[in-house]
Design a protein around this motif. Structure first.
Motif, PDB file in Angstrom:
ATOM      1  N   VAL A  91       0.877  -1.174   0.000  1.00 33.62           N
ATOM      2  CA  VAL A  91       0.000   0.000   0.000  1.00 33.62           C
ATOM      3  C   VAL A  91       0.909   1.217   0.000  1.00 33.62           C
ATOM      4  O   VAL A  91       1.822   1.312   0.818  1.00 33.62           O
ATOM      5  CB  VAL A  91      -0.936   0.036   1.221  1.00 33.62           C
TER       6      VAL A  91
ATOM      7  N   ASN B  81      -1.676  -2.510 -12.246  1.00 30.45           N
ATOM      8  CA  ASN B  81      -3.019  -2.936 -11.812  1.00 30.45           C
ATOM      9  C   ASN B  81      -3.013  -4.316 -11.174  1.00 30.45           C
ATOM     10  O   ASN B  81      -4.044  -4.986 -11.115  1.00 30.45           O
ATOM     11  CB  ASN B  81      -3.975  -2.937 -13.016  1.00 30.45           C
TER      12      ASN B  81
ATOM     13  N   GLU C 111      -3.143  -7.311  -8.584  1.00 28.96           N
ATOM     14  CA  GLU C 111      -3.816  -7.554  -7.310  1.00 28.96           C
ATOM     15  C   GLU C 111      -2.792  -7.544  -6.178  1.00 28.96           C
ATOM     16  O   GLU C 111      -1.660  -8.006  -6.340  1.00 28.96           O
ATOM     17  CB  GLU C 111      -4.533  -8.905  -7.342  1.00 28.96           C
TER      18      GLU C 111
ATOM     19  N   HIS D  34      -1.664  -4.797  -4.849  1.00 29.94           N
ATOM     20  CA  HIS D  34      -1.034  -3.478  -4.871  1.00 29.94           C
ATOM     21  C   HIS D  34      -2.125  -2.421  -4.762  1.00 29.94           C
ATOM     22  O   HIS D  34      -3.092  -2.444  -5.515  1.00 29.94           O
ATOM     23  CB  HIS D  34      -0.266  -3.255  -6.181  1.00 29.94           C
ATOM     24  N   TYR D  35      -1.943  -1.453  -3.836  1.00 31.80           N
ATOM     25  CA  TYR D  35      -2.987  -0.467  -3.589  1.00 31.80           C
ATOM     26  C   TYR D  35      -2.378   0.923  -3.443  1.00 31.80           C
ATOM     27  O   TYR D  35      -1.370   1.100  -2.768  1.00 31.80           O
ATOM     28  CB  TYR D  35      -3.773  -0.814  -2.322  1.00 31.80           C
TER      29      TYR D  35
ATOM     30  N   CYS E  90      -3.064   4.743  -2.033  1.00 35.77           N
ATOM     31  CA  CYS E  90      -3.934   5.427  -1.074  1.00 35.77           C
ATOM     32  C   CYS E  90      -3.707   6.931  -1.123  1.00 35.77           C
ATOM     33  O   CYS E  90      -2.690   7.409  -1.622  1.00 35.77           O
ATOM     34  CB  CYS E  90      -3.685   4.907   0.347  1.00 35.77           C
TER      35      CYS E  90
ATOM     36  N   LYS F 263      -7.220   0.669   2.610  1.00 34.27           N
ATOM     37  CA  LYS F 263      -6.376  -0.045   1.656  1.00 34.27           C
ATOM     38  C   LYS F 263      -5.559  -1.133   2.361  1.00 34.27           C
ATOM     39  O   LYS F 263      -5.315  -2.207   1.787  1.00 34.27           O
ATOM     40  CB  LYS F 263      -5.454   0.942   0.931  1.00 34.27           C
TER      41      LYS F 263
ATOM     42  N   GLN G 282      -7.792  -4.015   2.737  1.00 34.38           N
ATOM     43  CA  GLN G 282      -7.933  -4.714   1.449  1.00 34.38           C
ATOM     44  C   GLN G 282      -6.745  -5.639   1.209  1.00 34.38           C
ATOM     45  O   GLN G 282      -6.899  -6.746   0.678  1.00 34.38           O
ATOM     46  CB  GLN G 282      -8.063  -3.708   0.318  1.00 34.38           C
ATOM     47  N   ALA G 283      -5.564  -5.182   1.598  1.00 31.41           N
ATOM     48  CA  ALA G 283      -4.372  -6.022   1.460  1.00 31.41           C
ATOM     49  C   ALA G 283      -4.464  -7.247   2.362  1.00 31.41           C
ATOM     50  O   ALA G 283      -4.070  -8.355   1.966  1.00 31.41           O
ATOM     51  CB  ALA G 283      -3.119  -5.209   1.789  1.00 31.41           C
TER      52      ALA G 283
END
Length: 314
Positions: free
Chosen positions: A243, A256, A258, A260-261, A263, A273, A276-277
């Motif tokens: 993140v 893009n 998955e 990886h985020y 914020c 985020k 989400q991880a």
């Protein structure tokens, strides 16, 4: 080719910055001779005091070119007035400035930004780490070349995660305003459904950092400003979920994939985020993306080598 690396020697943690040493080693593998000259001294006066010794060192070494890292080091190399081409690598805050935790520009960083522009006409070539940095290069040819990652060193390890606790890794200096540790501390208050542990071990030997990337559930970067943060690429090479705030080239690096985020500089969004991880709950394909982007140390060394060859052909 015989090259002199000129860089700051003021770190109390490393005699030579790990990324500079890694870059030198990757160029040596291509057959180049790389020598080091660390500049020691605080402020402009401290740097300038190195000029006589550096000038003597350059003349004695019979170098094909000088590769100076960071604006003040470029300035010192320029003021030696030797007939050796200078490649200058801008590092990040030397050319794009510094900001506080509220993303407000700090006036104190203006002199070094101006210096980054003033030294450009006296350089043969510039290297910067990201597109944002390149917008401030006006008077010299340049290329955008991020630092490479040694994939033999940074790789996933088969370590077992703690199933009773979610571990968040922060590798910046907690006292550095730009690294913005306070954002992560505030975000932790909004993570209600997990038993979390924040690991912030700065400074730490590289070998232990590699292990941590495989032991934690997510790596978090909260910075206000960055060029092309090495630590993001290192985490990707270890397939660690990430993140990060949207700084430098991070959005491009993470793509893009998955796990990886990106914020905002906002604790509630960061907390969301991170959760989400946690929910993603597995390793990423970050290493594959590093390879696809050709950000391994060998590929980057070949790009730097081409810059050296351009200069030598003039």
């Amino acid at each position: 080719m015989k090259v002199l690396f000129v860089f700051s020697g003021n770190s109390t943690t490393f005699a030579i910055s790990p990324f500079i040493q890694a870059q030198a080693e990757s160029l040596r593998k291509l057959g180049h001779t790389i020598d080091y000259y660390p500049i020691k001294g605080k402020g402009s006066g401290g740097y300038i005091s190195n000029i006589p010794q550096l000038k003597h060192y350059i003349k004695k070494g019979n170098y094909d070119l000088i590769h100076a890292h960071y604006s003040l080091c470029i300035m010192v190399a320029v003021l030696c007035f030797v007939k050796v081409p200078i490649v200058g690598s801008f590092m990040g805050n030397d050319i794009i400035g510094e900001y506080n935790s509220k993303s407000k520009f700090l006036i104190k960083s203006l002199p070094i930004m101006l210096l980054s522009i003033l030294v450009q006409p006296f350089m043969s070539y510039a290297i910067c780490k990201s597109k944002d940095m390149s917008k401030l290069i006006y008077f010299v040819p340049y290329q955008i070349i991020p630092n490479g990652i040694d994939l033999e060193t940074f790789k996933p390890l088969a370590l077992k995660l703690d199933t009773n606790q979610k571990r968040i890794l922060f590798l910046g200096n907690k006292r550095d305003i730009n690294k913005n540790f306070i954002l992560l501390k505030d975000a932790a208050k909004y993570i209600k459904h997990y038993n979390i542990q924040i690991i912030a071990p700065y400074p730490l030997p590289q070998s232990q950092i590699i292990e941590l990337f495989s032991e934690v559930d997510v790596f978090v970067l909260c910075s206000i400003v960055e060029g092309s943060p090495n630590v993001i690429k290192e985490a990707m090479a270890c397939n660690c979920p990430i993140v990060s705030t949207n700084v430098g080239d991070v959005s491009w690096l993470l793509g893009n994939l998955e796990g990886h985020y990106i914020c905002k500089n906002d604790p509630i969004d960061l907390a969301s985020k991170i959760e989400q991880a946690f929910e993603f709950g597995q390793r990423t394909e970050g290493r594959r993306r590093i390879i696809e982007l050709k950000l391994d140390s060998e590929s980057i060394a070949k790009r730097i080598e081409k810059v050296y060859e351009i200069i030598q052909r003039r």
